[in-house]
Write a protein that holds these residues in place. Structure first.
Motif, PDB file in Angstrom:
ATOM      1  N   GLY A 199       0.766  -1.237   0.000  1.00 50.40           N
ATOM      2  CA  GLY A 199       0.000   0.000   0.000  1.00 50.40           C
ATOM      3  C   GLY A 199       0.796   1.286   0.000  1.00 50.40           C
ATOM      4  O   GLY A 199       0.206   2.372   0.041  1.00 50.40           O
ATOM      5  N   ILE A 200       2.108   1.211  -0.052  1.00 48.43           N
ATOM      6  CA  ILE A 200       2.919   2.433  -0.033  1.00 48.43           C
ATOM      7  C   ILE A 200       2.665   3.257  -1.292  1.00 48.43           C
ATOM      8  O   ILE A 200       2.410   4.465  -1.223  1.00 48.43           O
ATOM      9  CB  ILE A 200       4.429   2.123   0.107  1.00 48.43           C
ATOM     10  N   ALA A 201       2.714   2.611  -2.452  1.00 45.30           N
ATOM     11  CA  ALA A 201       2.462   3.336  -3.702  1.00 45.30           C
ATOM     12  C   ALA A 201       1.057   3.922  -3.697  1.00 45.30           C
ATOM     13  O   ALA A 201       0.859   5.073  -4.104  1.00 45.30           O
ATOM     14  CB  ALA A 201       2.657   2.417  -4.903  1.00 45.30           C
ATOM     15  N   ALA A 202       0.081   3.162  -3.222  1.00 50.51           N
ATOM     16  CA  ALA A 202      -1.290   3.675  -3.165  1.00 50.51           C
ATOM     17  C   ALA A 202      -1.363   4.932  -2.312  1.00 50.51           C
ATOM     18  O   ALA A 202      -2.044   5.901  -2.671  1.00 50.51           O
ATOM     19  CB  ALA A 202      -2.232   2.599  -2.611  1.00 50.51           C
TER      20      ALA A 202
ATOM     21  N   LEU B 221      -0.945  12.583  -4.026  1.00 49.50           N
ATOM     22  CA  LEU B 221      -0.799  13.364  -5.252  1.00 49.50           C
ATOM     23  C   LEU B 221      -2.158  13.674  -5.877  1.00 49.50           C
ATOM     24  O   LEU B 221      -2.399  14.781  -6.362  1.00 49.50           O
ATOM     25  CB  LEU B 221       0.109  12.636  -6.238  1.00 49.50           C
ATOM     26  N   LYS B 222      -3.063  12.712  -5.849  1.00 49.68           N
ATOM     27  CA  LYS B 222      -4.421  12.932  -6.375  1.00 49.68           C
ATOM     28  C   LYS B 222      -5.112  14.039  -5.588  1.00 49.68           C
ATOM     29  O   LYS B 222      -5.719  14.935  -6.164  1.00 49.68           O
ATOM     30  CB  LYS B 222      -5.242  11.650  -6.294  1.00 49.68           C
ATOM     31  N   ASP B 223      -4.991  13.967  -4.251  1.00 49.44           N
ATOM     32  CA  ASP B 223      -5.633  14.974  -3.409  1.00 49.44           C
ATOM     33  C   ASP B 223      -5.052  16.374  -3.633  1.00 49.44           C
ATOM     34  O   ASP B 223      -5.727  17.369  -3.388  1.00 49.44           O
ATOM     35  CB  ASP B 223      -5.524  14.579  -1.929  1.00 49.44           C
ATOM     36  N   CYS B 224      -3.815  16.435  -4.103  1.00 51.84           N
ATOM     37  CA  CYS B 224      -3.196  17.725  -4.426  1.00 51.84           C
ATOM     38  C   CYS B 224      -3.643  18.241  -5.792  1.00 51.84           C
ATOM     39  O   CYS B 224      -3.358  19.385  -6.151  1.00 51.84           O
ATOM     40  CB  CYS B 224      -1.671  17.594  -4.442  1.00 51.84           C
TER      41      CYS B 224
ATOM     42  N   ILE C 257      10.240   5.101  -4.562  1.00 51.69           N
ATOM     43  CA  ILE C 257       9.258   5.472  -5.574  1.00 51.69           C
ATOM     44  C   ILE C 257       9.625   6.877  -6.016  1.00 51.69           C
ATOM     45  O   ILE C 257       9.728   7.785  -5.193  1.00 51.69           O
ATOM     46  CB  ILE C 257       7.823   5.484  -4.998  1.00 51.69           C
ATOM     47  N   SER C 258       9.843   7.047  -7.319  1.00 51.63           N
ATOM     48  CA  SER C 258      10.124   8.375  -7.867  1.00 51.63           C
ATOM     49  C   SER C 258       9.010   8.743  -8.825  1.00 51.63           C
ATOM     50  O   SER C 258       8.615   7.932  -9.666  1.00 51.63           O
ATOM     51  CB  SER C 258      11.463   8.390  -8.603  1.00 51.63           C
ATOM     52  N   VAL C 259       8.514   9.959  -8.677  1.00 51.10           N
ATOM     53  CA  VAL C 259       7.458  10.460  -9.552  1.00 51.10           C
ATOM     54  C   VAL C 259       7.900  11.780 -10.156  1.00 51.10           C
ATOM     55  O   VAL C 259       8.571  12.576  -9.501  1.00 51.10           O
ATOM     56  CB  VAL C 259       6.117  10.628  -8.806  1.00 51.10           C
ATOM     57  N   LEU C 260       7.534  11.986 -11.388  1.00 46.31           N
ATOM     58  CA  LEU C 260       7.776  13.258 -12.052  1.00 46.31           C
ATOM     59  C   LEU C 260       6.426  13.954 -12.163  1.00 46.31           C
ATOM     60  O   LEU C 260       5.459  13.358 -12.659  1.00 46.31           O
ATOM     61  CB  LEU C 260       8.370  13.014 -13.441  1.00 46.31           C
ATOM     62  N   VAL C 261       6.361  15.182 -11.639  1.00 46.79           N
ATOM     63  CA  VAL C 261       5.121  15.960 -11.670  1.00 46.79           C
ATOM     64  C   VAL C 261       5.406  17.305 -12.320  1.00 46.79           C
ATOM     65  O   VAL C 261       6.549  17.760 -12.367  1.00 46.79           O
ATOM     66  CB  VAL C 261       4.521  16.154 -10.255  1.00 46.79           C
TER      67      VAL C 261
END
Length: 154
Positions: A106-109, A115-118, A132-136
């Motif tokens: 559940g870490i990725a979730a 991020l969704k809430d933002c 986990i790396s994300v590009l925003v």
């Protein structure tokens, strides 16, 4: 117990996506050889699954390299005519790290929920067993960074 123990942020990141790359490691190798020869420091790399004769390959580098990357993208598409480059900049890479991540689900979730809430979209994702790396998009990143810090007590 804290699962995510560290967050790093890299700003002003360029994202390059090469679509219609022939699905052979020979072409992937040629692309990254050209980047290496030009001295471009590549960070995140992602390849789409094989679906027919082509794949898409995405990678990130510093936006400081934009002129060099644009020239290389043109050279790559001249050398391999099927390839279609797309380049964006003003992205932000957020990396979350935790040595104990493999022990938990559940870490990725949780990350994607924050991020969704933002109200931001994730442009690219790469992972390993401990990060986990994300590009925003850079336009909405500050709220996301603060929300991630709060959510994971960083």
């Amino acid at each position: 117990m804290k699962v995510i123990t560290k967050m790093t942020v890299m700003r002003d990141i360029a994202l390059v996506t090469l679509s219609k790359v022939p699905a052979s490691v020979e072409y992937i190798c040629r692309i990254f050889d050209m980047l290496d020869e030009a001295g471009v420091n590549v960070d995140m790399i992602s390849q789409s699954p094989l679906t027919g004769a082509y794949v898409s390959v995405s990678f990130t580098a510093s936006s400081d390299e934009m002129v060099k990357i644009a020239g290389l993208a043109n050279s790559i598409s001249e050398e391999i005519p099927s390839i279609r480059p797309l380049i964006s900049h003003n992205n932000v890479k957020i990396s979350l790290f935790g040595e104990r991540m493999p022990e938990f689900h559940g870490i990725a979730a949780s990350v994607f929920r924050v991020l969704k809430d933002c109200g931001t979209d994730v442009v690219l994702i790469t992972t390993s067993s401990v990060d986990i790396s994300v590009l925003v998009d850079g336009a909405n990143c500050e709220a996301c960074i603060e929300a991630l810090k709060e959510a994971f007590e960083l």
